[in-house]
Design an enzyme around this catalytic site. Structure first.
Site, PDB file in Angstrom:
ATOM      1  CE  LYS A 185      -6.244   0.565  -9.560  1.00 10.83           C
ATOM      2  NZ  LYS A 185      -4.987   0.989  -9.003  1.00 10.83           N
TER       3      LYS A 185
HETATM    4  C1  LIG Z   1      -3.962   0.787  -7.888  1.00  8.37           C
HETATM    5  C2  LIG Z   1      -4.011   1.038  -6.433  1.00  8.37           C
HETATM    6  C3  LIG Z   1      -3.026   1.776  -5.755  1.00  8.37           C
HETATM    7  C4  LIG Z   1      -1.719   2.186  -6.368  1.00  8.37           C
HETATM    8  O1  LIG Z   1      -1.754   2.855  -7.536  1.00  8.37           O
HETATM    9  P1  LIG Z   1      -0.537   2.787  -8.564  1.00  8.37           P
HETATM   10  O2  LIG Z   1      -0.913   3.855  -9.550  1.00  8.37           O
HETATM   11  O3  LIG Z   1      -0.517   1.429  -9.160  1.00  8.37           O
HETATM   12  O4  LIG Z   1       0.706   3.121  -7.826  1.00  8.37           O
HETATM   13  C5  LIG Z   1      -3.214   2.053  -4.414  1.00  8.37           C
HETATM   14  N1  LIG Z   1      -4.278   1.607  -3.752  1.00  8.37           N
HETATM   15  C6  LIG Z   1      -5.232   0.875  -4.337  1.00  8.37           C
HETATM   16  C7  LIG Z   1      -6.411   0.407  -3.547  1.00  8.37           C
HETATM   17  C8  LIG Z   1      -5.129   0.544  -5.698  1.00  8.37           C
HETATM   18  O5  LIG Z   1      -6.068  -0.212  -6.273  1.00  8.37           O
END
Ligand SMILES: *Cc1c(COP(=O)(O)O)cnc(C)c1O
Length: 379
Positions: A185
């Site tokens: 991210k």
């Molecule tokens: C990465 C992501 C999540 C979940 O996040 P995690 O930290 O992996 O639990 C939820 N929604 C979207 C759109 C994502 O890209």
């Protein structure tokens, strides 16, 4: 394992994160404490929210936000089917039912407000939108339709740290916003998440539920602020760590420069690819987004896998965001969804390709990806 010369995403760590994590390890206090508290305050200030609560990951953030906003058995939340599965799973984890809705179309892969209206029924309590690739959803329309019907608006802002819409940070435009700090991210702490909200009651509920529903934390007791605790609900252990809190503070300081670089690279992709035969580039340039993903839609979905193989042979990693949630076996079996239910999402999912995008890419990397892609398409 393939050695990518141009990976899809990459972290932006340097000695600062190493120093931050080392500082925590040397301090001997590694669980919930002052680093997390400072990260929460700094994050809330950076987005302009009343407060922020850090949790173990983005899915935990969505789960707790759903509970705090009143999701539970017999209650429905409208969710885009073109998202990561956690968007829908979070509603289920809270005991509610995700009701899927379609995206706007091939130029805008975010939730379609008109389709949302069609999915609203007597059991609907809220709408969750997801800022696909960091591009703002249609927030004016979504806010208005939620306000008119007294529904909550929850932003899955996992892609969106650093993104803005009409002067406000993405994640702060509804009742709550949820961020993920997973390794790929825009801001990462390896694993991590954050809930931001304006209503102190929502923040308080998330804060309680992330640590067993307990009224005081070990840190308060260690620091002499408290000697006992009560338990006011059956909560979870969704706590972040001081290691991730300290990393998050460094990553937050880097976010503006990283976002600016991502936007430059995304603009370069657009210049290199827009108007080329065989594909289209969705979304508007300079929409204030966080430039999390660089996606193109191929005219011919059948060409995608051969094309991705060609790019892989050149060391270029690609991905597909996302297989629509309503087509996963679990959702087909439990909610009776089927192919054809959400034609615009299914069409995009067949034709979309995500290209490498992260702040450490060079202009030459982007040019090489564009050239390889265009060559392969015209072959
Ligand atoms: C990465 C992501 C999540 C979940 O996040 P995690 O930290 O992996 O639990 C939820 N929604 C979207 C759109 C994502 O890209």
């Amino acid at each position: 394992m393939t050695k990518w010369t141009i990976p899809l995403s990459d972290v932006t760590f340097d000695e600062e994160e190493v120093e931050a994590v080392s500082r925590v390890i040397r301090s001997g206090w590694v669980t919930l404490g002052e680093e997390v508290a400072a990260f929460e305050d700094e994050f809330a200030a950076s987005v302009g929210a009343a407060g922020a609560v850090a949790v173990a990951n983005g899915t935990a953030a969505l789960h707790l936000a759903c509970i705090a906003l009143g999701v539970g058995p017999g209650r429905e939340v409208v969710v885009p089917t073109l998202s990561f599965v956690a968007s829908a799973n979070a509603v289920r984890l809270a005991g509610g039912t995700p009701v899927f809705a379609d995206i706007c179309g091939p130029r805008d892969l975010t939730l379609d407000p008109e389709d949302v209206v069609r999915r609203i029924g007597p059991a609907t309590v809220g709408v969750m939108t997801m800022h696909y690739g960091g591009h703002p959803s249609r927030m004016d329309a979504l806010r208005e339709l939620c306000r008119e019907r007294s529904l909550f608006l929850l932003e899955d802002a996992a892609h969106a740290p650093g993104g803005r819409f009409g002067g406000a940070a993405l994640g702060t435009l509804g009742e709550a916003g949820c961020f993920s700090f997973f390794g790929n991210k825009n801001l990462t702490t390896a694993e991590g998440g954050m809930v931001v909200a304006h209503d102190p009651a929502v923040l308080e509920e998330v804060r309680l539920l992330r640590s067993h529903g307990m009224t005081t934390m070990s840190w308060d007791r260690y620091a002499g602020h408290a000697w006992s605790y009560d338990v006011v609900s059956a909560g979870y252990n969704y706590r972040p760590t001081e290691l991730t809190g300290a990393m998050g503070r460094v990553q937050l300081r880097k976010l503006p420069a990283n976002t600016a670089r991502r936007r430059e690279l995304l603009a370069r992709y657009r210049r290199g690819l827009e108007g080329a035969p065989g594909l289209s580039v969705p979304f508007d340039a300079e929409d204030g987004g966080s430039a999390h993903l660089a996606v193109v839609l191929l005219d011919d979905g059948e060409a995608r896998e051969p094309l991705r193989r060609t790019l892989a042979e050149e060391g270029i990693q690609t991905s597909v965001h996302y297989p629509p949630i309503h087509l996963f076996r679990h959702y087909r079996e439990t909610q009776g969804t089927a192919p054809g239910d959400f034609p615009r999402s299914e069409d995009a999912a067949r034709r979309v390709v995500s290209l490498p995008l992260h702040p450490r890419l060079t202009d030459a990397d982007v040019d090489r990806v564009c050239a390889t892609l265009l060559d392969a398409l015209s072959a």
